[in-house]
Design a protein around this motif. Sequence first.
Motif, PDB file in Angstrom:
ATOM      1  N   MET A   1       0.839  -1.186   0.000  1.00 55.20           N
ATOM      2  CA  MET A   1       0.000   0.000   0.000  1.00 55.20           C
ATOM      3  C   MET A   1       0.880   1.244   0.000  1.00 55.20           C
ATOM      4  O   MET A   1       1.898   1.299   0.688  1.00 55.20           O
ATOM      5  CB  MET A   1      -0.894   0.001   1.232  1.00 55.20           C
ATOM      6  CG  MET A   1      -1.668   1.281   1.369  1.00 55.20           C
ATOM      7  SD  MET A   1      -2.858   1.289   2.711  1.00 55.20           S
ATOM      8  CE  MET A   1      -3.913  -0.028   2.193  1.00 55.20           C
ATOM      9  N   ILE A   2       0.461   2.248  -0.756  1.00 51.85           N
ATOM     10  CA  ILE A   2       1.170   3.525  -0.845  1.00 51.85           C
ATOM     11  C   ILE A   2       0.372   4.565  -0.071  1.00 51.85           C
ATOM     12  O   ILE A   2      -0.799   4.812  -0.376  1.00 51.85           O
ATOM     13  CB  ILE A   2       1.298   3.980  -2.312  1.00 51.85           C
ATOM     14  CG1 ILE A   2       1.997   2.918  -3.146  1.00 51.85           C
ATOM     15  CG2 ILE A   2       2.024   5.317  -2.389  1.00 51.85           C
ATOM     16  CD1 ILE A   2       1.809   3.099  -4.648  1.00 51.85           C
ATOM     17  N   LEU A   3       0.994   5.157   0.938  1.00 52.39           N
ATOM     18  CA  LEU A   3       0.363   6.237   1.685  1.00 52.39           C
ATOM     19  C   LEU A   3       0.877   7.560   1.136  1.00 52.39           C
ATOM     20  O   LEU A   3       2.079   7.808   1.108  1.00 52.39           O
ATOM     21  CB  LEU A   3       0.697   6.128   3.177  1.00 52.39           C
ATOM     22  CG  LEU A   3       0.261   7.317   4.045  1.00 52.39           C
ATOM     23  CD1 LEU A   3      -1.248   7.518   4.000  1.00 52.39           C
ATOM     24  CD2 LEU A   3       0.740   7.121   5.475  1.00 52.39           C
ATOM     25  N   ILE A   4      -0.044   8.394   0.687  1.00 54.55           N
ATOM     26  CA  ILE A   4       0.297   9.739   0.215  1.00 54.55           C
ATOM     27  C   ILE A   4      -0.002  10.693   1.364  1.00 54.55           C
ATOM     28  O   ILE A   4      -1.148  10.819   1.804  1.00 54.55           O
ATOM     29  CB  ILE A   4      -0.516  10.122  -1.029  1.00 54.55           C
ATOM     30  CG1 ILE A   4      -0.305   9.085  -2.128  1.00 54.55           C
ATOM     31  CG2 ILE A   4      -0.147  11.519  -1.496  1.00 54.55           C
ATOM     32  CD1 ILE A   4      -1.375   9.113  -3.193  1.00 54.55           C
ATOM     33  N   ASP A   5       1.031  11.327   1.857  1.00 50.19           N
ATOM     34  CA  ASP A   5       0.934  12.230   2.992  1.00 50.19           C
ATOM     35  C   ASP A   5       0.908  13.670   2.467  1.00 50.19           C
ATOM     36  O   ASP A   5       1.934  14.205   2.051  1.00 50.19           O
ATOM     37  CB  ASP A   5       2.136  12.007   3.918  1.00 50.19           C
ATOM     38  CG  ASP A   5       2.197  12.998   5.056  1.00 50.19           C
ATOM     39  OD1 ASP A   5       1.163  13.213   5.706  1.00 50.19           O
ATOM     40  OD2 ASP A   5       3.284  13.567   5.290  1.00 50.19           O
ATOM     41  N   ALA A   6      -0.280  14.267   2.453  1.00 47.94           N
ATOM     42  CA  ALA A   6      -0.422  15.663   2.032  1.00 47.94           C
ATOM     43  C   ALA A   6       0.056  16.547   3.172  1.00 47.94           C
ATOM     44  O   ALA A   6      -0.584  16.626   4.215  1.00 47.94           O
ATOM     45  CB  ALA A   6      -1.883  15.964   1.687  1.00 47.94           C
ATOM     46  N   GLY A   7       1.205  17.179   2.992  1.00 45.13           N
ATOM     47  CA  GLY A   7       1.830  17.943   4.060  1.00 45.13           C
ATOM     48  C   GLY A   7       0.985  19.085   4.582  1.00 45.13           C
ATOM     49  O   GLY A   7       0.229  19.707   3.844  1.00 45.13           O
ATOM     50  N   HIS A   8       1.120  19.330   5.898  1.00 47.50           N
ATOM     51  CA  HIS A   8       0.487  20.442   6.600  1.00 47.50           C
ATOM     52  C   HIS A   8      -1.035  20.278   6.609  1.00 47.50           C
ATOM     53  O   HIS A   8      -1.524  19.173   6.542  1.00 47.50           O
ATOM     54  CB  HIS A   8       0.959  21.777   6.031  1.00 47.50           C
ATOM     55  CG  HIS A   8       2.459  21.873   6.045  1.00 47.50           C
ATOM     56  ND1 HIS A   8       3.178  22.156   7.178  1.00 47.50           N
ATOM     57  CD2 HIS A   8       3.375  21.660   5.059  1.00 47.50           C
ATOM     58  CE1 HIS A   8       4.470  22.127   6.899  1.00 47.50           C
ATOM     59  NE2 HIS A   8       4.623  21.828   5.624  1.00 47.50           N
ATOM     60  N   GLY A   9      -1.786  21.358   6.724  1.00 47.38           N
ATOM     61  CA  GLY A   9      -3.243  21.288   6.775  1.00 47.38           C
ATOM     62  C   GLY A   9      -3.806  21.949   8.017  1.00 47.38           C
ATOM     63  O   GLY A   9      -3.145  22.043   9.052  1.00 47.38           O
ATOM     64  N   GLY A  10      -5.046  22.415   7.910  1.00 50.98           N
ATOM     65  CA  GLY A  10      -5.725  23.063   9.029  1.00 50.98           C
ATOM     66  C   GLY A  10      -4.986  24.305   9.479  1.00 50.98           C
ATOM     67  O   GLY A  10      -4.607  25.149   8.675  1.00 50.98           O
TER      68      GLY A  10
ATOM     69  N   ARG B   1      -4.262   5.238  -8.272  1.00 45.82           N
ATOM     70  CA  ARG B   1      -5.423   4.331  -8.242  1.00 45.82           C
ATOM     71  C   ARG B   1      -5.823   3.924  -9.663  1.00 45.82           C
ATOM     72  O   ARG B   1      -6.143   2.765  -9.913  1.00 45.82           O
ATOM     73  CB  ARG B   1      -6.611   4.999  -7.535  1.00 45.82           C
ATOM     74  CG  ARG B   1      -6.408   5.249  -6.059  1.00 45.82           C
ATOM     75  CD  ARG B   1      -6.259   3.993  -5.257  1.00 45.82           C
ATOM     76  NE  ARG B   1      -7.510   3.287  -5.182  1.00 45.82           N
ATOM     77  CZ  ARG B   1      -7.993   2.693  -4.109  1.00 45.82           C
ATOM     78  NH1 ARG B   1      -7.323   2.729  -2.995  1.00 45.82           N
ATOM     79  NH2 ARG B   1      -9.126   2.060  -4.143  1.00 45.82           N
ATOM     80  N   SER B   2      -5.786   4.871 -10.605  1.00 44.05           N
ATOM     81  CA  SER B   2      -6.170   4.543 -11.988  1.00 44.05           C
ATOM     82  C   SER B   2      -5.157   3.601 -12.633  1.00 44.05           C
ATOM     83  O   SER B   2      -5.493   2.873 -13.567  1.00 44.05           O
ATOM     84  CB  SER B   2      -6.355   5.806 -12.829  1.00 44.05           C
ATOM     85  OG  SER B   2      -5.114   6.435 -13.054  1.00 44.05           O
ATOM     86  N   ASP B   3      -3.919   3.578 -12.112  1.00 43.22           N
ATOM     87  CA  ASP B   3      -2.903   2.640 -12.598  1.00 43.22           C
ATOM     88  C   ASP B   3      -2.952   1.305 -11.857  1.00 43.22           C
ATOM     89  O   ASP B   3      -2.099   0.447 -12.063  1.00 43.22           O
ATOM     90  CB  ASP B   3      -1.499   3.241 -12.463  1.00 43.22           C
ATOM     91  CG  ASP B   3      -1.219   4.300 -13.521  1.00 43.22           C
ATOM     92  OD1 ASP B   3      -1.952   4.355 -14.530  1.00 43.22           O
ATOM     93  OD2 ASP B   3      -0.263   5.081 -13.336  1.00 43.22           O
ATOM     94  N   GLY B   4      -3.938   1.154 -10.962  1.00 39.06           N
ATOM     95  CA  GLY B   4      -4.128  -0.122 -10.271  1.00 39.06           C
ATOM     96  C   GLY B   4      -3.363  -0.274  -8.973  1.00 39.06           C
ATOM     97  O   GLY B   4      -3.336  -1.357  -8.385  1.00 39.06           O
ATOM     98  N   PHE B   5      -2.738   0.809  -8.487  1.00 40.86           N
ATOM     99  CA  PHE B   5      -1.993   0.718  -7.229  1.00 40.86           C
ATOM    100  C   PHE B   5      -2.931   0.924  -6.043  1.00 40.86           C
ATOM    101  O   PHE B   5      -3.897   1.681  -6.122  1.00 40.86           O
ATOM    102  CB  PHE B   5      -0.871   1.763  -7.178  1.00 40.86           C
ATOM    103  CG  PHE B   5       0.243   1.495  -8.137  1.00 40.86           C
ATOM    104  CD1 PHE B   5       1.156   0.470  -7.897  1.00 40.86           C
ATOM    105  CD2 PHE B   5       0.373   2.257  -9.287  1.00 40.86           C
ATOM    106  CE1 PHE B   5       2.186   0.219  -8.791  1.00 40.86           C
ATOM    107  CE2 PHE B   5       1.409   2.008 -10.184  1.00 40.86           C
ATOM    108  CZ  PHE B   5       2.305   0.987  -9.937  1.00 40.86           C
ATOM    109  N   ASP B   6      -2.634   0.245  -4.956  1.00 39.23           N
ATOM    110  CA  ASP B   6      -3.378   0.387  -3.714  1.00 39.23           C
ATOM    111  C   ASP B   6      -2.818   1.615  -2.997  1.00 39.23           C
ATOM    112  O   ASP B   6      -1.747   1.550  -2.391  1.00 39.23           O
ATOM    113  CB  ASP B   6      -3.198  -0.884  -2.873  1.00 39.23           C
ATOM    114  CG  ASP B   6      -4.096  -0.906  -1.665  1.00 39.23           C
ATOM    115  OD1 ASP B   6      -5.002  -0.058  -1.563  1.00 39.23           O
ATOM    116  OD2 ASP B   6      -3.888  -1.784  -0.800  1.00 39.23           O
ATOM    117  N   ALA B   7      -3.508   2.745  -3.117  1.00 38.97           N
ATOM    118  CA  ALA B   7      -3.026   4.001  -2.541  1.00 38.97           C
ATOM    119  C   ALA B   7      -4.077   4.570  -1.600  1.00 38.97           C
ATOM    120  O   ALA B   7      -5.276   4.337  -1.765  1.00 38.97           O
ATOM    121  CB  ALA B   7      -2.720   5.006  -3.658  1.00 38.97           C
TER     122      ALA B   7
END
Length: 190
Positions: A1-10, A38-44
């Motif tokens: 699984m690939i976790l995409i961490d969107a930096g910062h927030g709030g 996801r469109s390339d079939g990766f579990d993200a």
Amino acid sequence: MILIDAGHGGIDGGTSYGKVLEKDITLELSRRLFLLLRSDGFDAILNRNGDYAPSDENRWLRSSSRHLRDLAQRKELAETLPANVVVSIHINWAPSPSKHGPLVLYRQEGRSFMLAQSIQSQLNNLYQANADPRQGKPFYLLNKITATTVIVEAGFISSPSDRAKLCSKLGQQEIAEAIANGISAYLMEI
């Protein structure tokens, strides 16, 4: 699984240029990256899909530091999933507007270095740059997450040319595609 961490927030806007905030750009880049993978079939999976800080969800760490609770929550998500690959998206800043281009930071570990090289190469092509990835020793996420982890500084908000790319829909799509291609190339190598 690939976790995409969107930096910062709030409450944590990250770096800025005028009214342009890092947290908004990282979220947009991360959303685009998520859809591409996801469109390339990766579990993200995406760590946030709105403008909030992960520290808002951290009720278990008894620390008065919102920043530490935020980082600990990001680490906990990576470990709980569990993620094989973590890509944390950020935007750079420098005092000089002439400093520009992407930079990928990695933890001192072979797979993280390979992932960083792969993403850096794709971003270098996009930015017509020749940067090498760098070891990111002081960064919490690189020191605490056991998965293959990199921090992508997608460009300098302080650079007029980078800012134009970072703030345009086309530029954001191109950056997300470069990162996705780097992740995909890495995963095919291992």
